[in-house]
Motif scaffolding. Structure first.
Motif, PDB file in Angstrom:
ATOM      1  N   ALA A 121       0.821  -1.217   0.000  1.00  0.00           N
ATOM      2  CA  ALA A 121       0.000   0.000   0.000  1.00  0.00           C
ATOM      3  C   ALA A 121       0.855   1.267   0.000  1.00  0.00           C
ATOM      4  O   ALA A 121       0.488   2.266  -0.631  1.00  0.00           O
ATOM      5  CB  ALA A 121      -0.943  -0.004   1.188  1.00  0.00           C
ATOM      6  N   ALA A 122       1.975   1.260   0.686  1.00  0.00           N
ATOM      7  CA  ALA A 122       2.837   2.444   0.735  1.00  0.00           C
ATOM      8  C   ALA A 122       3.395   2.771  -0.654  1.00  0.00           C
ATOM      9  O   ALA A 122       3.445   3.936  -1.054  1.00  0.00           O
ATOM     10  CB  ALA A 122       3.979   2.230   1.735  1.00  0.00           C
ATOM     11  N   GLU A 123       3.800   1.746  -1.377  1.00  0.00           N
ATOM     12  CA  GLU A 123       4.303   1.945  -2.738  1.00  0.00           C
ATOM     13  C   GLU A 123       3.184   2.428  -3.662  1.00  0.00           C
ATOM     14  O   GLU A 123       3.385   3.320  -4.496  1.00  0.00           O
ATOM     15  CB  GLU A 123       4.913   0.642  -3.264  1.00  0.00           C
ATOM     16  CG  GLU A 123       5.582   0.791  -4.610  1.00  0.00           C
ATOM     17  CD  GLU A 123       6.194  -0.506  -5.126  1.00  0.00           C
ATOM     18  OE1 GLU A 123       6.714  -0.484  -6.251  1.00  0.00           O
ATOM     19  OE2 GLU A 123       6.139  -1.538  -4.426  1.00  0.00           O
ATOM     20  N   MET A 124       1.992   1.861  -3.491  1.00  0.00           N
ATOM     21  CA  MET A 124       0.845   2.294  -4.295  1.00  0.00           C
ATOM     22  C   MET A 124       0.553   3.774  -4.052  1.00  0.00           C
ATOM     23  O   MET A 124       0.292   4.520  -4.991  1.00  0.00           O
ATOM     24  CB  MET A 124      -0.389   1.457  -3.967  1.00  0.00           C
ATOM     25  CG  MET A 124      -0.317   0.033  -4.455  1.00  0.00           C
ATOM     26  SD  MET A 124      -1.666  -0.983  -3.824  1.00  0.00           S
ATOM     27  CE  MET A 124      -2.912  -0.619  -5.031  1.00  0.00           C
ATOM     28  N   LYS A 125       0.619   4.194  -2.804  1.00  0.00           N
ATOM     29  CA  LYS A 125       0.345   5.594  -2.473  1.00  0.00           C
ATOM     30  C   LYS A 125       1.372   6.512  -3.118  1.00  0.00           C
ATOM     31  O   LYS A 125       1.023   7.543  -3.691  1.00  0.00           O
ATOM     32  CB  LYS A 125       0.332   5.785  -0.963  1.00  0.00           C
ATOM     33  CG  LYS A 125       0.025   7.211  -0.554  1.00  0.00           C
ATOM     34  CD  LYS A 125       0.005   7.376   0.938  1.00  0.00           C
ATOM     35  CE  LYS A 125      -0.268   8.850   1.247  1.00  0.00           C
ATOM     36  NZ  LYS A 125      -0.182   9.149   2.638  1.00  0.00           N
ATOM     37  N   ARG A 126       2.648   6.138  -3.028  1.00  0.00           N
ATOM     38  CA  ARG A 126       3.713   6.954  -3.621  1.00  0.00           C
ATOM     39  C   ARG A 126       3.514   7.085  -5.127  1.00  0.00           C
ATOM     40  O   ARG A 126       3.582   8.181  -5.696  1.00  0.00           O
ATOM     41  CB  ARG A 126       5.083   6.341  -3.322  1.00  0.00           C
ATOM     42  CG  ARG A 126       6.249   7.124  -3.911  1.00  0.00           C
ATOM     43  CD  ARG A 126       7.552   6.358  -3.838  1.00  0.00           C
ATOM     44  NE  ARG A 126       7.539   5.097  -4.562  1.00  0.00           N
ATOM     45  CZ  ARG A 126       7.608   4.982  -5.884  1.00  0.00           C
ATOM     46  NH1 ARG A 126       7.668   6.048  -6.658  1.00  0.00           N
ATOM     47  NH2 ARG A 126       7.603   3.795  -6.464  1.00  0.00           N
ATOM     48  N   ILE A 127       3.209   5.979  -5.788  1.00  0.00           N
ATOM     49  CA  ILE A 127       2.998   5.984  -7.240  1.00  0.00           C
ATOM     50  C   ILE A 127       1.752   6.796  -7.589  1.00  0.00           C
ATOM     51  O   ILE A 127       1.764   7.580  -8.539  1.00  0.00           O
ATOM     52  CB  ILE A 127       2.896   4.541  -7.771  1.00  0.00           C
ATOM     53  CG1 ILE A 127       4.234   3.815  -7.587  1.00  0.00           C
ATOM     54  CG2 ILE A 127       2.479   4.536  -9.239  1.00  0.00           C
ATOM     55  CD1 ILE A 127       4.154   2.306  -7.768  1.00  0.00           C
ATOM     56  N   ALA A 128       0.681   6.624  -6.816  1.00  0.00           N
ATOM     57  CA  ALA A 128      -0.562   7.359  -7.079  1.00  0.00           C
ATOM     58  C   ALA A 128      -0.353   8.866  -6.963  1.00  0.00           C
ATOM     59  O   ALA A 128      -0.901   9.642  -7.751  1.00  0.00           O
ATOM     60  CB  ALA A 128      -1.655   6.900  -6.123  1.00  0.00           C
ATOM     61  N   GLU A 129       0.458   9.300  -5.994  1.00  0.00           N
ATOM     62  CA  GLU A 129       0.738  10.737  -5.841  1.00  0.00           C
ATOM     63  C   GLU A 129       1.494  11.272  -7.050  1.00  0.00           C
ATOM     64  O   GLU A 129       1.176  12.349  -7.574  1.00  0.00           O
ATOM     65  CB  GLU A 129       1.518  10.989  -4.556  1.00  0.00           C
ATOM     66  CG  GLU A 129       0.666  10.829  -3.310  1.00  0.00           C
ATOM     67  CD  GLU A 129       1.465  10.890  -2.020  1.00  0.00           C
ATOM     68  OE1 GLU A 129       2.726  10.907  -2.066  1.00  0.00           O
ATOM     69  OE2 GLU A 129       0.828  10.915  -0.950  1.00  0.00           O
ATOM     70  N   GLU A 130       2.479  10.522  -7.512  1.00  0.00           N
ATOM     71  CA  GLU A 130       3.243  10.940  -8.698  1.00  0.00           C
ATOM     72  C   GLU A 130       2.346  10.924  -9.942  1.00  0.00           C
ATOM     73  O   GLU A 130       2.401  11.835 -10.777  1.00  0.00           O
ATOM     74  CB  GLU A 130       4.450  10.025  -8.898  1.00  0.00           C
ATOM     75  CG  GLU A 130       5.378  10.489  -9.992  1.00  0.00           C
ATOM     76  CD  GLU A 130       6.609   9.613 -10.149  1.00  0.00           C
ATOM     77  OE1 GLU A 130       7.286   9.763 -11.182  1.00  0.00           O
ATOM     78  OE2 GLU A 130       6.897   8.781  -9.266  1.00  0.00           O
ATOM     79  N   LEU A 131       1.510   9.913 -10.042  1.00  0.00           N
ATOM     80  CA  LEU A 131       0.585   9.803 -11.170  1.00  0.00           C
ATOM     81  C   LEU A 131      -0.397  10.972 -11.188  1.00  0.00           C
ATOM     82  O   LEU A 131      -0.655  11.564 -12.236  1.00  0.00           O
ATOM     83  CB  LEU A 131      -0.167   8.475 -11.095  1.00  0.00           C
ATOM     84  CG  LEU A 131      -1.198   8.179 -12.162  1.00  0.00           C
ATOM     85  CD1 LEU A 131      -0.587   8.232 -13.549  1.00  0.00           C
ATOM     86  CD2 LEU A 131      -1.815   6.820 -11.919  1.00  0.00           C
ATOM     87  N   GLN A 132      -0.912  11.331 -10.017  1.00  0.00           N
ATOM     88  CA  GLN A 132      -1.849  12.447  -9.941  1.00  0.00           C
ATOM     89  C   GLN A 132      -1.182  13.741 -10.416  1.00  0.00           C
ATOM     90  O   GLN A 132      -1.794  14.531 -11.139  1.00  0.00           O
ATOM     91  CB  GLN A 132      -2.352  12.603  -8.508  1.00  0.00           C
ATOM     92  CG  GLN A 132      -3.435  13.640  -8.365  1.00  0.00           C
ATOM     93  CD  GLN A 132      -4.000  13.679  -6.960  1.00  0.00           C
ATOM     94  OE1 GLN A 132      -3.362  13.262  -6.001  1.00  0.00           O
ATOM     95  NE2 GLN A 132      -5.205  14.199  -6.837  1.00  0.00           N
ATOM     96  N   LYS A 133       0.064  13.965 -10.047  1.00  0.00           N
ATOM     97  CA  LYS A 133       0.787  15.160 -10.508  1.00  0.00           C
ATOM     98  C   LYS A 133       0.930  15.154 -12.027  1.00  0.00           C
ATOM     99  O   LYS A 133       0.748  16.180 -12.683  1.00  0.00           O
ATOM    100  CB  LYS A 133       2.169  15.227  -9.850  1.00  0.00           C
ATOM    101  CG  LYS A 133       2.126  15.569  -8.382  1.00  0.00           C
ATOM    102  CD  LYS A 133       3.516  15.527  -7.775  1.00  0.00           C
ATOM    103  CE  LYS A 133       3.443  15.684  -6.270  1.00  0.00           C
ATOM    104  NZ  LYS A 133       4.743  15.485  -5.628  1.00  0.00           N
ATOM    105  N   GLN A 134       1.233  14.005 -12.595  1.00  0.00           N
ATOM    106  CA  GLN A 134       1.389  13.894 -14.052  1.00  0.00           C
ATOM    107  C   GLN A 134       0.066  14.192 -14.769  1.00  0.00           C
ATOM    108  O   GLN A 134       0.043  14.903 -15.769  1.00  0.00           O
ATOM    109  CB  GLN A 134       1.868  12.493 -14.442  1.00  0.00           C
ATOM    110  CG  GLN A 134       3.307  12.223 -14.171  1.00  0.00           C
ATOM    111  CD  GLN A 134       4.202  13.029 -15.091  1.00  0.00           C
ATOM    112  OE1 GLN A 134       3.959  13.150 -16.286  1.00  0.00           O
ATOM    113  NE2 GLN A 134       5.253  13.592 -14.537  1.00  0.00           N
TER     114      GLN A 134
END
Length: 109
Positions: A54-67
């Motif tokens: 879940a921690a990795e998913m959150k990090r990726i989701a935050e970067e994805l949202q910025k993109q």
């Protein structure tokens, strides 16, 4: 050339998942209307799908949202509720993002 606009809608329940949230897709012809082609977004979506925790998913989701915001592949314009009505002879009606037909009981009223 120029810009086009297409209004559409979806269930709020799928908006928290970048795989199921179709407006996030940016894979060219396989994407939503306008065919955004942003390889970085697609790369992040695949990383999210294969994340180990879940921690990795959150990090990726935050970067994805910025993109997605930076590339403006779609613009959410708001939300709405769908009104519904049902007979008072029914009990056990569940609220949800779509009609749910279980848990219903017919009363003798």
């Amino acid at each position: 050339g120029g810009w086009n606009l297409s209004a559409t809608g979806g269930l709020i329940i799928s908006s928290s998942d970048p795989i199921a949230n179709f407006p996030v897709a940016a894979g060219g012809p396989s994407a939503m209307y306008g065919w955004p082609n942003v390889p970085k977004i697609e790369e992040l979506r695949m990383q999210f799908a294969h994340a180990a925790n879940a921690a990795e998913m959150k990090r990726i989701a935050e970067e994805l949202q910025k993109q997605v915001v930076d590339e403006a592949t779609f613009a959410p314009l708001g939300q709405y509720d769908i009104l519904s009505a049902y007979s008072t002879k029914l009990s056990g009606v569940l609220k949800g993002p779509m009609p749910l037909f279980w848990n219903l009981k017919k009363t003798a009223k």
